[in-house]
Design a protein around this motif. Sequence first.
Motif, mmCIF file in Angstrom:
data_model
loop_
_atom_site.group_PDB
_atom_site.id
_atom_site.type_symbol
_atom_site.label_atom_id
_atom_site.label_comp_id
_atom_site.label_asym_id
_atom_site.label_seq_id
_atom_site.Cartn_x
_atom_site.Cartn_y
_atom_site.Cartn_z
ATOM 1 N N ALA A 1 0.769 -1.239 -0.116
ATOM 2 C CA ALA A 1 0.102 0.259 -0.035
ATOM 3 C C ALA A 1 1.015 1.375 0.005
ATOM 4 O O ALA A 1 0.415 2.369 -0.499
ATOM 5 C CB ALA A 1 -0.944 0.092 1.220
ATOM 6 N N THR A 2 2.007 1.023 0.261
ATOM 7 C CA THR A 2 3.111 2.470 0.281
ATOM 8 C C THR A 2 3.020 2.803 -1.185
ATOM 9 O O THR A 2 3.200 4.094 -1.195
ATOM 10 C CB THR A 2 4.344 2.201 0.898
ATOM 11 O OG1 THR A 2 4.930 0.940 0.177
ATOM 12 C CG2 THR A 2 4.500 1.645 2.354
ATOM 13 N N GLN A 3 3.010 2.132 -1.997
ATOM 14 C CA GLN A 3 3.198 2.476 -3.382
ATOM 15 C C GLN A 3 2.033 3.199 -3.980
ATOM 16 O O GLN A 3 2.139 4.116 -4.711
ATOM 17 C CB GLN A 3 3.467 1.120 -4.306
ATOM 18 C CG GLN A 3 4.647 0.664 -4.135
ATOM 19 C CD GLN A 3 5.688 1.552 -4.634
ATOM 20 O OE1 GLN A 3 6.634 2.123 -3.752
ATOM 21 N NE2 GLN A 3 5.770 2.001 -6.112
ATOM 22 N N VAL A 4 0.699 2.912 -3.167
ATOM 23 C CA VAL A 4 -0.462 3.650 -3.418
ATOM 24 C C VAL A 4 -0.168 5.319 -2.962
ATOM 25 O O VAL A 4 -0.595 6.158 -3.492
ATOM 26 C CB VAL A 4 -1.597 3.077 -3.001
ATOM 27 C CG1 VAL A 4 -2.927 4.101 -2.912
ATOM 28 C CG2 VAL A 4 -1.675 1.562 -3.561
ATOM 29 N N LEU A 5 0.043 5.150 -1.660
ATOM 30 C CA LEU A 5 0.205 6.345 -0.803
ATOM 31 C C LEU A 5 1.381 7.459 -1.386
ATOM 32 O O LEU A 5 1.250 8.630 -1.380
ATOM 33 C CB LEU A 5 0.351 6.134 0.626
ATOM 34 C CG LEU A 5 -0.733 5.884 1.319
ATOM 35 C CD1 LEU A 5 -0.449 5.798 2.852
ATOM 36 C CD2 LEU A 5 -1.861 6.841 1.047
ATOM 37 N N VAL A 6 2.332 6.787 -1.960
ATOM 38 C CA VAL A 6 3.582 7.674 -2.378
ATOM 39 C C VAL A 6 3.031 8.385 -3.603
ATOM 40 O O VAL A 6 3.771 9.577 -3.596
ATOM 41 C CB VAL A 6 4.592 6.679 -2.408
ATOM 42 C CG1 VAL A 6 4.690 6.218 -4.123
ATOM 43 C CG2 VAL A 6 6.057 7.502 -2.436
ATOM 44 N N ILE A 7 2.136 8.100 -4.507
ATOM 45 C CA ILE A 7 1.689 9.068 -5.502
ATOM 46 C C ILE A 7 0.264 9.530 -5.377
ATOM 47 O O ILE A 7 -0.292 10.289 -6.076
ATOM 48 C CB ILE A 7 1.550 8.021 -6.848
ATOM 49 C CG1 ILE A 7 0.969 6.911 -6.640
ATOM 50 C CG2 ILE A 7 3.143 7.823 -7.395
ATOM 51 C CD1 ILE A 7 0.420 6.383 -7.873
ATOM 52 N N ALA A 8 -0.217 9.474 -4.165
ATOM 53 C CA ALA A 8 -1.672 9.890 -3.678
ATOM 54 C C ALA A 8 -1.617 11.493 -3.861
ATOM 55 O O ALA A 8 -0.553 11.877 -2.891
ATOM 56 C CB ALA A 8 -2.214 9.441 -2.459
ATOM 57 N N ASP A 9 -2.427 12.149 -4.226
ATOM 58 C CA ASP A 9 -2.090 13.727 -3.902
ATOM 59 C C ASP A 9 -3.123 14.122 -3.014
ATOM 60 O O ASP A 9 -3.804 13.260 -2.159
ATOM 61 C CB ASP A 9 -2.842 14.515 -5.412
ATOM 62 C CG ASP A 9 -4.158 14.160 -5.645
ATOM 63 O OD1 ASP A 9 -4.919 14.009 -5.092
ATOM 64 O OD2 ASP A 9 -4.506 14.076 -7.230
ATOM 65 N N THR A 10 -2.900 15.330 -2.605
ATOM 66 C CA THR A 10 -3.297 15.896 -1.092
ATOM 67 C C THR A 10 -4.896 15.584 -1.163
ATOM 68 O O THR A 10 -5.563 15.277 -0.103
ATOM 69 C CB THR A 10 -3.148 17.305 -1.124
ATOM 70 O OG1 THR A 10 -1.667 17.315 -1.151
ATOM 71 C CG2 THR A 10 -3.513 17.981 0.305
ATOM 72 N N ARG A 11 -5.459 16.044 -2.380
ATOM 73 C CA ARG A 11 -7.042 15.873 -2.359
ATOM 74 C C ARG A 11 -7.600 14.467 -2.145
ATOM 75 O O ARG A 11 -8.461 14.272 -1.323
ATOM 76 C CB ARG A 11 -7.465 16.418 -3.867
ATOM 77 C CG ARG A 11 -9.017 16.762 -3.960
ATOM 78 C CD ARG A 11 -8.991 17.526 -4.958
ATOM 79 N NE ARG A 11 -8.185 17.144 -6.328
ATOM 80 C CZ ARG A 11 -8.178 17.820 -7.241
ATOM 81 N NH1 ARG A 11 -8.754 18.981 -7.620
ATOM 82 N NH2 ARG A 11 -7.386 17.244 -8.341
ATOM 83 N N GLU A 12 -6.865 13.369 -2.838
ATOM 84 C CA GLU A 12 -7.291 12.251 -2.492
ATOM 85 C C GLU A 12 -7.095 11.709 -1.102
ATOM 86 O O GLU A 12 -7.933 11.075 -0.543
ATOM 87 C CB GLU A 12 -6.306 11.162 -3.380
ATOM 88 C CG GLU A 12 -6.716 10.771 -4.772
ATOM 89 C CD GLU A 12 -5.562 9.951 -5.349
ATOM 90 O OE1 GLU A 12 -4.391 10.462 -5.658
ATOM 91 O OE2 GLU A 12 -5.930 8.604 -5.473
ATOM 92 N N LYS A 13 -6.030 12.028 -0.254
ATOM 93 C CA LYS A 13 -5.809 11.916 0.976
ATOM 94 C C LYS A 13 -6.772 12.809 1.852
ATOM 95 O O LYS A 13 -7.516 11.931 2.756
ATOM 96 C CB LYS A 13 -4.372 12.369 1.370
ATOM 97 C CG LYS A 13 -3.301 11.345 0.759
ATOM 98 C CD LYS A 13 -1.808 11.455 1.108
ATOM 99 C CE LYS A 13 -1.173 12.869 0.616
ATOM 100 N NZ LYS A 13 0.039 12.886 1.045
#
Lengths: 413, 413
Positions: free
Chosen positions: B14-26
């Motif tokens: 899941a780190t690979q998902v979060l490393v490219i997640a933008d602020t809006r998604e988070k």
Amino acid sequence: MSQLIETCKKLKKATQVLVIADTREKNKALAQVALSLQKNTEFILQENKKDIENARATGMKESLIDRLSLDKKRIEDMIEGINTIIDLKDPVWKSNDVWTLENGLTISKMTVPIGVIGIIYESRPNVTIDAFALTLKSGNCILLRGSSTAIHSNRALVMAVKEGLRNSSITEDVIGFIDDVDRAVVKEMLILNQYIDLIIPRGGDELIQFVVKHATVPTIETGVGNCHVFVDESGDIGKALNIIENAKTQRAGVCNACETILIHKNIANEILPKLNNRIADRVELRGCEKSRSIVNMNEATEEDWSIEYLDFIVAVRIVDSIDEAIEHVNKYGTKHSEAIVTENLNNANRFLREVDAAAVYVNASTRFTDGSQFGFGAEMGISTQKMHARGPMGLNELVTVKYTIMGNGQIRE
Amino acid sequence: MSQLIETCKKLKKATQVLVIADTREKNKALAQVALSLQKNTEFILQENKKDIENARATGMKESLIDRLSLDKKRIEDMIEGINTIIDLKDPVWKSNDVWTLENGLTISKMTVPIGVIGIIYESRPNVTIDAFALTLKSGNCILLRGSSTAIHSNRALVMAVKEGLRNSSITEDVIGFIDDVDRAVVKEMLILNQYIDLIIPRGGDELIQFVVKHATVPTIETGVGNCHVFVDESGDIGKALNIIENAKTQRAGVCNACETILIHKNIANEILPKLNNRIADRVELRGCEKSRSIVNMNEATEEDWSIEYLDFIVAVRIVDSIDEAIEHVNKYGTKHSEAIVTENLNNANRFLREVDAAAVYVNASTRFTDGSQFGFGAEMGISTQKMHARGPMGLNELVTVKYTIMGNGQIRE
């Protein structure tokens, strides 16, 4: 009380001297050390000869004997290194972050020395001087544990440093040297949390794993580099060949050299024969099945993807996509230095963002990951872990922070 | 494969998902989690009741039961906490440090997520939500290991978080929960270097020492605070009394409360009787011999200088000089928060510079060392060691760096 504890107590006490030393005092002390190295050159060379004789007697390889050997030029280089560090900005008691709360409290996040830094190294005797000069300039005391093969050289260098310090306002107790080649001492050092704030192991993977396993003192892992160059399908062939040749052959025995080449399947037929022509006279290529169907080379086994050869050998693998390349790098890499050769902006950005490493390159050789190349002047090593410092560790990585808060009687509601 | 390893593998992926997640998604994911907490309030309270009943049955103190207890208001506070974190700036993929070398390479020192962060905590169930929200916003995955006494509450909270995440674009695998109260699992977790990048122990000294001793994963020690207030001979009596009263009594059971008062001998006769009048009805004073010759109080033994009482007790010692005060603080302190009350500029500066602690105060209460007081919005804990983060750890302390280097074919000479 053991010799080690006694040395540590002196170091700990000396931190109180360094924490208030101003830049001028530290620079003067460094200049005195440089003078003393010059004055003691003959003695240092004479002691170094003993190490070389012992090394020869035990059958050490000539390439390693070269690393161990000192001559006038190499001592001049050490002195030059000290002068470079004198010219660098003092990293201590600075802030980019000062703010004031509604209640009037002003908070400053100040840089301060770490305290006592231990370094365990297998490398050349010049590390003794580099590490000392960097830690002194950053207000830290240093505990040195060098290789037993360099014991005479290191002892002489530390003697010269102490002699120089005695001509300065800074106590010679800021440097401690473990004059004991028994590995049990290293194990003892690794759990001295009350005296040592940080331990940096500099050497091969075996040393680093030993330190990480046994240390309760915080450590920074350095230097193991299984680095990749990935040639994307849009990669420029000329740039790719130059970068691969440079990353693999400019110096093969270093941590930022390339160990595996990944090639996009759509460009493999074109680039692989050219690459083979360019480097196969000096470099053994070991390829995946697809690579070997294009160019005749030895077989790469699963093990090859993980090896840091530190030699004129390179593994080659053809991948179906940038996703497969990123996955390969994140699976087998050691988070050191990784490069992509591409003309595709989106793929460049993906590689930069998704590859987990200290230094990620677009269209440049991995060989640039180095304190002096980055403009840091010198380095304590290259951190391959994520806490505190990552990549080349210069003066700015050898400090921690302290919040100083100025009030006029504020209390919490 | 153990449950723990399975959870870790999911987190790592899941780190690979979060490393490219933008602020809006988070932020959208955090908002969904807040909604889910609201929706599941009844269920969470019902599960919390089980923990409270078990705690009562085993004779837990009412003050600790209070810490464990949830009600509607406390769940609203958790939701409010998430909203605060949504409003904070994203700490990821930022740089204050971009430079270009002579050869044209541009180096950027970018902030990036750390990866998988483990937290071991004994505290209130709200830590589950605070820690999750801070790590998600900073692009990290979290592995939670809470107290066995809060197992039902934490399980329900994690369930609500996962339900919220399922309504977002971010996988529920970014949060992992160790649903096993056996301490052997903690020991296993501490050496999972290939999956976990950082472990933060939050709790008493015993837990922290256990973690430091057994971990090979990097750790950040938090929270143990043997904090001092030193009243210098030039100190303002009114400020000193207010600050000591606040630092000792505003909340006695917290890590930034004052545990020892140091008083310069030249002001002791004047201040000690006033201090006794001000706090002796609520606080037990334990003094050195000189203190007891001025005011009648219990005796402080050598042990008292080292104890973190976390209670309405304070040790009192009269010192001959600021040097003795600084020496005492550096010898017995835990490098958390230290204060001087003085009107002397030179002594203020000496205390700020020479005391080795995360936060050093001039004329203010030690109680301000706290993420929300400092303006960080929330905190993962207060680091009392020097590597990576020191003092309150907010979003900016939950990232590491990566050097990204843009070239156009550069190779090393």
